[in-house]
Design a protein around this motif. Structure first.
Motif, mmCIF file in Angstrom:
data_model
loop_
_atom_site.group_PDB
_atom_site.id
_atom_site.type_symbol
_atom_site.label_atom_id
_atom_site.label_comp_id
_atom_site.label_asym_id
_atom_site.label_seq_id
_atom_site.Cartn_x
_atom_site.Cartn_y
_atom_site.Cartn_z
ATOM 1 N N ARG A 1 -36.757 7.566 -29.473
ATOM 2 C CA ARG A 1 -37.559 7.421 -28.253
ATOM 3 C C ARG A 1 -38.562 6.268 -28.400
ATOM 4 N N ALA A 2 -39.153 6.129 -29.593
ATOM 5 C CA ALA A 2 -40.102 5.039 -29.815
ATOM 6 C C ALA A 2 -39.400 3.681 -29.722
ATOM 7 N N LYS A 3 -38.190 3.619 -30.239
ATOM 8 C CA LYS A 3 -37.419 2.371 -30.171
ATOM 9 C C LYS A 3 -37.161 1.983 -28.723
ATOM 10 N N ARG A 4 -36.782 2.975 -27.905
ATOM 11 C CA ARG A 4 -36.525 2.706 -26.486
ATOM 12 C C ARG A 4 -37.817 2.250 -25.792
ATOM 13 N N CYS A 5 -38.920 2.877 -26.157
ATOM 14 C CA CYS A 5 -40.227 2.504 -25.599
ATOM 15 C C CYS A 5 -40.573 1.062 -25.946
ATOM 16 N N ILE A 6 -40.367 0.670 -27.196
ATOM 17 C CA ILE A 6 -40.691 -0.691 -27.632
ATOM 18 C C ILE A 6 -39.827 -1.714 -26.901
ATOM 19 N N GLU A 7 -38.548 -1.387 -26.733
ATOM 20 C CA GLU A 7 -37.639 -2.307 -26.022
ATOM 21 C C GLU A 7 -38.140 -2.587 -24.607
ATOM 22 N N ILE A 8 -38.518 -1.520 -23.895
ATOM 23 C CA ILE A 8 -38.981 -1.685 -22.510
ATOM 24 C C ILE A 8 -40.341 -2.384 -22.488
ATOM 25 N N SER A 9 -41.245 -1.979 -23.383
ATOM 26 C CA SER A 9 -42.595 -2.548 -23.402
ATOM 27 C C SER A 9 -42.570 -4.039 -23.691
ATOM 28 N N GLU A 10 -41.719 -4.448 -24.629
ATOM 29 C CA GLU A 10 -41.621 -5.874 -24.943
ATOM 30 C C GLU A 10 -40.946 -6.639 -23.811
ATOM 31 N N GLN A 11 -40.025 -5.973 -23.124
ATOM 32 C CA GLN A 11 -39.360 -6.591 -21.979
ATOM 33 C C GLN A 11 -40.354 -6.927 -20.874
ATOM 34 N N ILE A 12 -41.347 -6.062 -20.668
ATOM 35 C CA ILE A 12 -42.323 -6.268 -19.596
ATOM 36 C C ILE A 12 -43.665 -6.775 -20.129
ATOM 37 N N ASN B 1 -37.931 3.809 -10.674
ATOM 38 C CA ASN B 1 -37.461 2.568 -11.292
ATOM 39 C C ASN B 1 -38.643 1.718 -11.773
ATOM 40 N N ASP B 2 -39.648 2.402 -12.316
ATOM 41 C CA ASP B 2 -40.862 1.748 -12.809
ATOM 42 C C ASP B 2 -40.784 1.684 -14.334
ATOM 43 N N LEU B 3 -40.577 0.477 -14.865
ATOM 44 C CA LEU B 3 -40.358 0.325 -16.308
ATOM 45 C C LEU B 3 -41.594 0.682 -17.123
ATOM 46 N N GLU B 4 -42.764 0.358 -16.603
ATOM 47 C CA GLU B 4 -43.985 0.672 -17.348
ATOM 48 C C GLU B 4 -44.140 2.187 -17.520
ATOM 49 N N ILE B 5 -43.887 2.934 -16.460
ATOM 50 C CA ILE B 5 -44.015 4.394 -16.545
ATOM 51 C C ILE B 5 -42.896 4.973 -17.414
ATOM 52 N N GLN B 6 -41.699 4.384 -17.330
ATOM 53 C CA GLN B 6 -40.613 4.836 -18.200
ATOM 54 C C GLN B 6 -40.990 4.644 -19.667
ATOM 55 N N ALA B 7 -41.568 3.483 -19.983
ATOM 56 C CA ALA B 7 -41.994 3.222 -21.364
ATOM 57 C C ALA B 7 -43.057 4.223 -21.792
ATOM 58 N N LEU C 1 -49.086 -11.986 -0.906
ATOM 59 C CA LEU C 1 -49.430 -10.684 -1.485
ATOM 60 C C LEU C 1 -48.205 -9.778 -1.563
ATOM 61 N N ALA C 2 -47.348 -9.845 -0.553
ATOM 62 C CA ALA C 2 -46.120 -9.037 -0.568
ATOM 63 C C ALA C 2 -45.221 -9.468 -1.720
ATOM 64 N N LYS C 3 -45.064 -10.777 -1.900
ATOM 65 C CA LYS C 3 -44.212 -11.288 -2.985
ATOM 66 C C LYS C 3 -44.804 -10.951 -4.358
ATOM 67 N N ILE C 4 -46.129 -11.074 -4.483
ATOM 68 C CA ILE C 4 -46.788 -10.727 -5.751
ATOM 69 C C ILE C 4 -46.584 -9.257 -6.076
ATOM 70 N N ALA C 5 -46.755 -8.386 -5.073
ATOM 71 C CA ALA C 5 -46.611 -6.937 -5.284
ATOM 72 C C ALA C 5 -45.204 -6.588 -5.737
ATOM 73 N N ILE C 6 -44.219 -7.239 -5.163
ATOM 74 C CA ILE C 6 -42.821 -6.974 -5.546
ATOM 75 C C ILE C 6 -42.577 -7.408 -6.993
ATOM 76 N N LYS C 7 -43.106 -8.569 -7.360
ATOM 77 C CA LYS C 7 -42.935 -9.049 -8.742
ATOM 78 C C LYS C 7 -43.667 -8.140 -9.738
ATOM 79 N N GLN C 8 -44.875 -7.697 -9.370
ATOM 80 C CA GLN C 8 -45.602 -6.799 -10.265
ATOM 81 C C GLN C 8 -44.905 -5.450 -10.383
ATOM 82 N N ALA C 9 -44.370 -4.958 -9.261
ATOM 83 C CA ALA C 9 -43.645 -3.687 -9.293
ATOM 84 C C ALA C 9 -42.362 -3.808 -10.109
ATOM 85 N N SER C 10 -41.808 -5.020 -10.166
ATOM 86 C CA SER C 10 -40.599 -5.276 -10.968
ATOM 87 C C SER C 10 -40.945 -5.550 -12.424
ATOM 88 N N ASN C 11 -42.251 -5.498 -12.761
ATOM 89 C CA ASN C 11 -42.752 -5.800 -14.104
ATOM 90 C C ASN C 11 -42.453 -7.233 -14.534
#
Length: 451
Positions: free
Chosen positions: A289-300, A261-267, A69-79
């Motif tokens: 701003r939309a372009k930056r959002c799309i880059e992050i959203s597609e990344q995660i 450092n949360d990519l989902e919230i940044q997007a 669960l700890a490893k899963i949480a870290i991976k999910q937090a890392s997107n």
């Protein structure tokens, strides 16, 4: 505004698979990482690296699951949802090998959260329902309540706001009872989004105030939750016509999102700032701003945010006289929303088509999409009436008021007891003083008589 306060940390009668390893420091650290990874990813990563998990496979089963669960949480937090999914599948293997229902319910709950974070709301609702049913059958209330939060978000995006509110109410009752403020704030933040999707902006601000009130009770407020609350607050302020307050809230959200450092919230921040510039006709900044959002959203692999930012970029591009390119982006967003059943986002798609066709003076086509939007809104309203959303909302507000009244009553009773104790102490001191004076007088009389 009625604020929620923690009145009791007494845990209800519930199944706890980690009870047998509660005294183990390694288990405590792993479970803390599992709960707090998204709130402070860097600290969670450092803490996990410092732990000795080399012989974890020889330890008790709950410890092995806590480690997963700890490893899963870290991976999910890392997107990193693909890596998280691989680890989640390991949970299913453990459940099968050891024939443990609690592990299987945890598997479904983590899988549902993974799908929800990617914007795959249909699958998230399905898996969270499986987690809820299984956890309820063994009285594993923590997993049941956690899965209800995930299903609430998914139902909200699928335009099932009545069902979403019911899940939030039940999850809130449990987490409030056990004093888990992190989860309580998460529920309030999600409820803000629920009311925004229902166009009830004043009520959204009330839920935002509830979130702020609860955050103030926490020793260290999680920056990701603070950022999410500022985003939602800004959206509500936008619809209430408070332009300057809206932008300030977005800038605050951006500041906290970068800290977390949360990519989902940044997007999400970039998505909403893009919308802000689009509404005020600054199309170049809206596109950037939309372009930056799309880059992050597609990344995660976050489908919902990708669709929303495609709409913003498409509209801004059409207003910048790149008609064909702009419509292509709106159509792509439409396909994404349709494929995942994102009815809430489909309303934005219909609005975008209406505005885009109006911009090129194709009013016949614009009216067609406007009619589709109103049809979808009416369908949603009909569903909410049938599910009696208003009755659930009244019940929830009554619960909040009741808890606040109880809290105030407890404070008043404590104050009365304190005053009563102080009064008793005052009478005691007076009695002791009088007794002392009488004793001194008696001694003086005895001495006089002897003389």
């Amino acid at each position: 505004m009625a604020s929620i306060n923690v009145l009791s940390n007494e845990v209800p009668d519930t199944f706890d698979p980690f009870a047998q390893v509660n005294a183990n420091p390694l288990a405590t650290q792993l479970l803390n990482i599992a709960q707090n990874a998204r709130n402070d990813l860097s600290t969670a990563q450092q803490q996990y690296k410092s732990l000795d998990t080399s012989e974890i496979e020889q330890l008790a089963l709950p410890l092995q699951i806590a480690n997963l669960l700890a490893k899963i949480a870290i991976k999910q937090a890392s997107n990193d949802y693909l890596a998280a999914n691989t680890l989640i599948n390991t949970l299913q293997l453990f459940a099968s090998q050891h024939d443990e229902q609690w592990i299987l319910s945890t598997y479904y709950e983590r899988l549902a959260l993974n799908k929800m974070r990617q914007g795959k709301y249909l699958q998230a609702a399905q898996y969270s329902t499986q987690a809820i049913d299984l956890a309820a059958s063994i009285n594993y209330l923590f997993i049941e309540a956690s899965a209800r939060i995930t299903r609430g978000v998914s139902y909200s995006k699928l335009s099932k706001s009545g069902e979403a509110l019911q899940d939030y109410i039940k999850a809130h009752a449990y987490f409030q009872h056990v004093g888990n403020l992190d989860k309580v704030v998460t529920i309030y933040t999600n409820q803000v989004t629920l009311y925004l999707d229902r166009f009830e902006y004043a009520q959204a601000l009330i839920m935002s105030d509830n979130a702020i009130s609860t955050l103030s009770l926490m020793p260290q407020a999680p920056t990701s939750l603070v950022a999410a609350n500022y985003i939602n607050r800004a959206i509500a302020l936008a619809y209430l016509g408070k332009k300057d307050e809206e932008l300030n809230a977005y800038l605050k959200a951006q500041e906290y999102a970068l800290q977390a450092n949360d990519l989902e919230i940044q997007a999400s921040v970039y998505a909403n700032i893009s919308d802000y510039f689009l509404r005020y006709k600054n199309y170049q900044l809206a596109i950037e701003r939309a372009k930056r959002c799309i880059e992050i959203s597609e990344q995660i692999n976050q489908i919902n945010l990708t669709a929303i930012c495609l709409l913003n970029k498409g509209l801004a591009t059409i207003h910048s006289d790149e008609i064909q390119h702009g419509f292509a982006m709106i159509e792509r967003a439409h396909q994404l929303a349709e494929s995942e059943g994102m009815k809430s986002t489909l309303l934005d798609v219909y609005t975008a088509y209406t505005e885009a066709n109006t911009a090129i003076n194709n009013h016949k086509e614009a009216n067609k999409w406007l009619a589709k939007r109103y049809e979808a809104v009416l369908t949603k309203a009909k569903h909410d009436r049938e599910y009696d959303f208003s009755e659930q909302e009244r019940n929830f507000n009554a619960i909040i008021q009741e808890r606040e009244s109880l809290h105030q009553s407890l404070k008043a009773n404590m104050m009365n007891k304190l005053l009563a104790q102080q009064s008793k102490m005052q009478w005691l001191w007076i009695s002791l003083t009088l007794t002392s004076l009488l004793l001194l007088g008696a001694i003086w009389l005895i001495i006089r008589r002897k003389k």
